[in-house]
Design a protein around this motif. Structure first.
Motif, mmCIF file in Angstrom:
data_model
loop_
_atom_site.group_PDB
_atom_site.id
_atom_site.type_symbol
_atom_site.label_atom_id
_atom_site.label_comp_id
_atom_site.label_asym_id
_atom_site.label_seq_id
_atom_site.Cartn_x
_atom_site.Cartn_y
_atom_site.Cartn_z
ATOM 1 N N GLY A 1 31.806 25.612 41.593
ATOM 2 C CA GLY A 1 32.031 24.403 42.710
ATOM 3 C C GLY A 1 33.363 23.977 42.769
ATOM 4 O O GLY A 1 33.377 22.750 43.535
ATOM 5 N N GLN A 2 34.243 24.088 41.798
ATOM 6 C CA GLN A 2 35.437 23.356 41.407
ATOM 7 C C GLN A 2 36.745 24.356 41.811
ATOM 8 O O GLN A 2 36.640 25.650 41.280
ATOM 9 N N ALA A 3 37.642 24.090 42.847
ATOM 10 C CA ALA A 3 38.594 24.845 42.690
ATOM 11 C C ALA A 3 39.553 24.718 41.467
ATOM 12 O O ALA A 3 39.918 23.593 41.274
ATOM 13 N N ALA B 1 53.077 31.482 42.663
ATOM 14 C CA ALA B 1 52.464 30.235 42.095
ATOM 15 C C ALA B 1 52.622 29.103 42.969
ATOM 16 O O ALA B 1 53.638 28.874 43.645
ATOM 17 N N CYS B 2 51.581 28.311 43.347
ATOM 18 C CA CYS B 2 51.742 27.139 44.142
ATOM 19 C C CYS B 2 50.831 26.114 43.483
ATOM 20 O O CYS B 2 49.672 26.193 42.716
ATOM 21 N N ALA B 3 51.011 24.923 43.933
ATOM 22 C CA ALA B 3 50.107 23.559 43.600
ATOM 23 C C ALA B 3 48.789 23.751 44.512
ATOM 24 O O ALA B 3 48.855 24.279 45.486
ATOM 25 N N LEU B 4 47.911 23.327 43.579
ATOM 26 C CA LEU B 4 46.489 23.157 44.446
ATOM 27 C C LEU B 4 46.372 21.771 44.947
ATOM 28 O O LEU B 4 45.934 21.029 44.274
ATOM 29 N N LEU C 1 38.927 22.037 50.734
ATOM 30 C CA LEU C 1 38.306 23.202 51.934
ATOM 31 C C LEU C 1 37.810 24.273 51.096
ATOM 32 O O LEU C 1 36.868 24.893 51.524
ATOM 33 N N ALA C 2 38.415 24.894 50.297
ATOM 34 C CA ALA C 2 38.009 26.014 49.335
ATOM 35 C C ALA C 2 36.531 25.725 48.849
ATOM 36 O O ALA C 2 36.033 26.665 48.900
ATOM 37 N N GLU C 3 36.452 24.616 48.291
ATOM 38 C CA GLU C 3 35.058 24.221 47.776
ATOM 39 C C GLU C 3 34.074 24.116 48.539
ATOM 40 O O GLU C 3 32.971 24.480 48.432
#
Length: 319
Positions: free
Chosen positions: A208-210, A233-236, A243-245
């Protein structure tokens, strides 16, 4: 009987299964790779009616689904049936059959995302060729292109753009060439150039956590790593993570690889285009500091088996 053996369901062993077995071993568990094709229902040979090679008449403590081989409708139904049966028998399956079914069926994914209010492009799944062509013409008249995808597909294979494409019009292939079904998703364009090629994001959601994100950069509009996209690589960012969660929650996933495309018109600046329930993470691991396999295993043990990292494991599985 108490066991510390976890089934890793896969149709091929390699980097991913090796990392999972190592992660399990660090927590005092043994991971055993098993092909679902080799598993069987046998109500005469075992008290619970399921036989998993390598486990005798016992059941695993838990199962991690790493891959399911293709096959006939009957074969796939039986393999998913094994996963359903394990869940009915109380064995945690990570991800379980219901979540996998939702994610491999792109039309169901679109429906569930839309129903949950998750930003995702409009999508259609139709068996009527005339109706599909009407949708295409209507979308093209509004200046939209569409992406045709196999309903059950992965790694960017078999996808194509139709409708309004680069200032022209591309017709829909006959449905006979598309397994009798048109799954259409509105194409989300990007401003790009040779100096600044387009990208999408892959966000990994665990429990449940990105937990991590990367950009998949490519001059081609299909940006799967298997198709040559470059991992960056990129910041979350919080909006991307949320949105992903939400996408993973809408499909009931233990873990998910969520694919998103940038869209300045969307509230969060992105839209979800796919949710992967048997996600590979080798590319992401190359640009991510933490051990993804260990994070997956720790989430399985803590959230699904109730095993803390500082807790003994001798009495956690009773089958």
């Amino acid at each position: 009987m108490t066991e510390r053996r976890v089934a890793i369901f896969t149709d091929e062993t390699g980097w991913h299964t090796r990392r999972l077995r190592q992660a399990l071993a660090r927590r005092g568990f043994e991971g055993r790779c098993v092909d679902l094709a080799a598993c069987r229902f046998d109500t005469a040979a075992s008290p619970h009616g399921v036989l998993i090679p390598g486990f005798g008449k016992a059941l695993p403590c838990a199962a991690i689904v790493r891959g399911i081989a293709g096959g006939s409708l009957e074969q796939i139904t039986k393999r998913l049936g094994i996963l359903h049966a394990l869940r009915e028998l109380g064995v945690p399956v990570y991800n379980d059959a219901r979540a996998i079914e939702r994610s491999v069926d792109k039309a169901m994914t679109s429906f569930l995302l839309h129903r949950a209010g998750v930003a995702t492009p409009p999508a259609w799944a139709v068996e009527d060729e005339a109706q599909a062509r009407r949708i295409l013409v209507r979308e093209a008249a509004a200046g939209h292109g569409l992406v045709v995808k196999p309903m059950f597909g992965s790694q960017g294979k078999g996808v194509l753009r139709v409708g309004a494409v680069d200032g022209g019009f591309v017709a829909l292939p006959p449905l006979g060439e598309l397994a009798g079904l048109a799954y259409l998703q509105r194409f989300v364009p990007q401003a790009e150039s040779p100096q600044a090629p387009g990208f999408d994001w892959r966000v990994l959601v665990i429990g449940g956590q990105a937990r991590a994100a990367m950009k998949r950069v490519s001059a081609h509009w299909v940006r799967n790593v298997a198709r040559g996209a470059r991992c960056q690589a990129c910041a979350l960012e919080p909006g991307l993570a949320a949105l992903a969660e939400a996408a993973a929650a809408a499909l009931g996933m233990d873990y998910a690889g969520v694919d998103l495309v940038p869209d300045a018109a969307a509230a969060s600046g992105a839209q979800v285009i796919e949710v992967n329930g048997v996600a590979a993470w080798r590319g992401l691991q190359r640009v991510t500091a933490f051990d993804i396999a260990q994070a997956l295993v720790d989430d399985l043990l803590a959230r699904r088996l109730g095993v803390g990292l500082d807790q003994g494991v001798a009495q956690v599985c009773h089958f």
